[in-house]
Structure formats: structure tokens, C-alpha cells
Design a protein around this motif. Structure first.
Motif, PDB file in Angstrom:
ATOM      1  N   GLN A  70       0.824  -1.210   0.000  1.00  0.00           N
ATOM      2  CA  GLN A  70       0.000   0.000   0.000  1.00  0.00           C
ATOM      3  C   GLN A  70       0.854   1.253   0.000  1.00  0.00           C
ATOM      4  O   GLN A  70       0.555   2.216  -0.696  1.00  0.00           O
ATOM      5  N   LEU A  71       1.949   1.238   0.757  1.00  0.00           N
ATOM      6  CA  LEU A  71       2.847   2.391   0.778  1.00  0.00           C
ATOM      7  C   LEU A  71       3.441   2.636  -0.610  1.00  0.00           C
ATOM      8  O   LEU A  71       3.489   3.772  -1.075  1.00  0.00           O
ATOM      9  N   ARG A  72       3.870   1.569  -1.279  1.00  0.00           N
ATOM     10  CA  ARG A  72       4.428   1.726  -2.633  1.00  0.00           C
ATOM     11  C   ARG A  72       3.392   2.260  -3.607  1.00  0.00           C
ATOM     12  O   ARG A  72       3.691   3.120  -4.435  1.00  0.00           O
ATOM     13  N   LEU A  73       2.158   1.750  -3.518  1.00  0.00           N
ATOM     14  CA  LEU A  73       1.099   2.226  -4.412  1.00  0.00           C
ATOM     15  C   LEU A  73       0.780   3.691  -4.152  1.00  0.00           C
ATOM     16  O   LEU A  73       0.635   4.486  -5.086  1.00  0.00           O
ATOM     17  N   LEU A  78       1.334   9.515  -5.743  1.00  0.00           N
ATOM     18  CA  LEU A  78       1.795  10.871  -5.438  1.00  0.00           C
ATOM     19  C   LEU A  78       2.934  11.319  -6.353  1.00  0.00           C
ATOM     20  O   LEU A  78       2.963  12.474  -6.786  1.00  0.00           O
ATOM     21  N   THR A  79       3.871  10.426  -6.656  1.00  0.00           N
ATOM     22  CA  THR A  79       4.968  10.820  -7.549  1.00  0.00           C
ATOM     23  C   THR A  79       4.447  11.140  -8.948  1.00  0.00           C
ATOM     24  O   THR A  79       4.941  12.057  -9.598  1.00  0.00           O
ATOM     25  N   ALA A  80       3.434  10.398  -9.396  1.00  0.00           N
ATOM     26  CA  ALA A  80       2.845  10.684 -10.706  1.00  0.00           C
ATOM     27  C   ALA A  80       2.074  11.999 -10.675  1.00  0.00           C
ATOM     28  O   ALA A  80       2.171  12.813 -11.602  1.00  0.00           O
ATOM     29  N   ALA A  81       1.314  12.225  -9.614  1.00  0.00           N
ATOM     30  CA  ALA A  81       0.497  13.442  -9.519  1.00  0.00           C
ATOM     31  C   ALA A  81       1.354  14.700  -9.434  1.00  0.00           C
ATOM     32  O   ALA A  81       1.037  15.717 -10.058  1.00  0.00           O
ATOM     33  N   PRO A  86      10.326  10.292  -5.371  1.00  0.00           N
ATOM     34  CA  PRO A  86       9.661   9.743  -4.184  1.00  0.00           C
ATOM     35  C   PRO A  86      10.086  10.418  -2.876  1.00  0.00           C
ATOM     36  O   PRO A  86       9.256  10.671  -2.009  1.00  0.00           O
ATOM     37  N   GLU A  87      11.365  10.734  -2.720  1.00  0.00           N
ATOM     38  CA  GLU A  87      11.832  11.375  -1.490  1.00  0.00           C
ATOM     39  C   GLU A  87      11.186  12.741  -1.305  1.00  0.00           C
ATOM     40  O   GLU A  87      10.802  13.113  -0.194  1.00  0.00           O
ATOM     41  N   ASP A  88      11.070  13.501  -2.399  1.00  0.00           N
ATOM     42  CA  ASP A  88      10.461  14.830  -2.318  1.00  0.00           C
ATOM     43  C   ASP A  88       8.978  14.741  -1.991  1.00  0.00           C
ATOM     44  O   ASP A  88       8.459  15.533  -1.210  1.00  0.00           O
TER      45      ASP A  88
END
Length: 148
Positions: A70-73, A78-81, A86-88
Motif C-alpha cells: 500500500q505504501l508503494r502504491l 503521489l509521484t505521478a500526480a 519519491p523522497e520529495d
């Protein structure tokens, strides 16, 4: 033949013995006594040196989160949006969540205070030692002034 260390001589004696040379031939070749060759044959070649272990990679500074589907999904969404790394995105999400919690808390209640998870007995009641229980969207935390 030039002088060599005992360990090197034992390796050479083992090698020449494998090539079916006699103790007398090896002694003559190396310029040592037959007794020395026989002792080296009994002891055998020294064990190969163990390789030095590779130094461990230094631990990365920062926050390490447990891996979960779930965390990865969620992170992928969020990274796509936000079209960001990922860190940011994780840093931004944590910052936003903290701002929401800070707005719900009385002003100055966290500054200079220690925040810890509250026990079940404290739920919704005044905490001991001048503290108070604050419910957030995530969980209940006990805030005690001046605790270290």
C-alpha cells in the motif's frame, strides 16, 4: 634459490610434492634439508588467507520506512500526480500532515514539549504531571510539558 619465508616454502613444497618430486629432489631444489621438506610435507601448505570483508555501505541519513504494497502504491500515485521524486513527495506529505495536526493543537502546545504515544488509560482524560491528551487523525498522543 633465494631465501623465502616458511609459509612460501610450505606452498612450494606442497606444489612440488603434487608434481611427484621426492623429498630429496625438493630439498636440493630449495636448498634446505630433507628433514625440513618432510616437516613441510607433514604440515601441508598453509591455509589460504581469508579475503577481507567488503566494508558495509554507510547507512543513508534520513527516514527509513517499512516496505509495504500500500505504501508503494500510494507513493506511486503521489509521484505521478506531483511529477516529483519519491523522497520529495514523502517529505512534502509529512510536512503537510504535520501542518494539519499543528493547526488542530492549541498554539505552543508542541513547542518545547515532548510528544509520546498515550496509554489506553489516558484516552480523552487529562494527563498526569500537567500534561494533556490530544487526539489526532492518526492516534492519541500524550503531551507532557518539560519531559525529556
Amino acid at each position: 634459490m633465494a631465501a623465502m619465508s616458511r609459509a612460501t616454502r610450505r606452498i612450494v613444497v606442497a606444489h612440488l610434492t603434487e608434481r611427484r618430486m621426492t623429498a630429496q629432489e625438493i630439498a636440493s631444489e630449495l636448498g634446505v634439508s630433507v628433514d625440513t621438506v618432510r616437516r613441510d610435507q607433514r604440515e601441508g601448505a598453509p591455509p589460504a588467507p581469508t579475503p577481507e570483508p567488503e566494508p558495509a555501505a554507510p547507512a543513508a541519513a534520513g527516514l527509513l520506512l517499512p516496505d509495504g504494497l500500500q505504501l508503494r502504491l500510494d507513493l506511486k500515485v503521489l509521484t505521478a500526480a506531483y511529477e516529483a521524486q519519491p523522497e520529495d513527495v514523502a517529505r512534502f506529505a509529512i510536512h503537510q500532515a504535520a501542518r494539519i495536526v499543528q493547526r488542530r493543537m492549541p498554539s505552543g502546545s508542541v513547542s518545547g514539549s515532548h510528544v509520546r504515544p498515550a496509554g489506553r488509560a489516558d484516552s480523552g482524560q487529562q494527563g498526569g504531571q500537567g500534561g494533556r491528551t490530544v487526539r489526532t487523525a492518526v492516534r492519541t498522543v500524550q503531551i507532557t510539558e518539560g519531559e525529556q
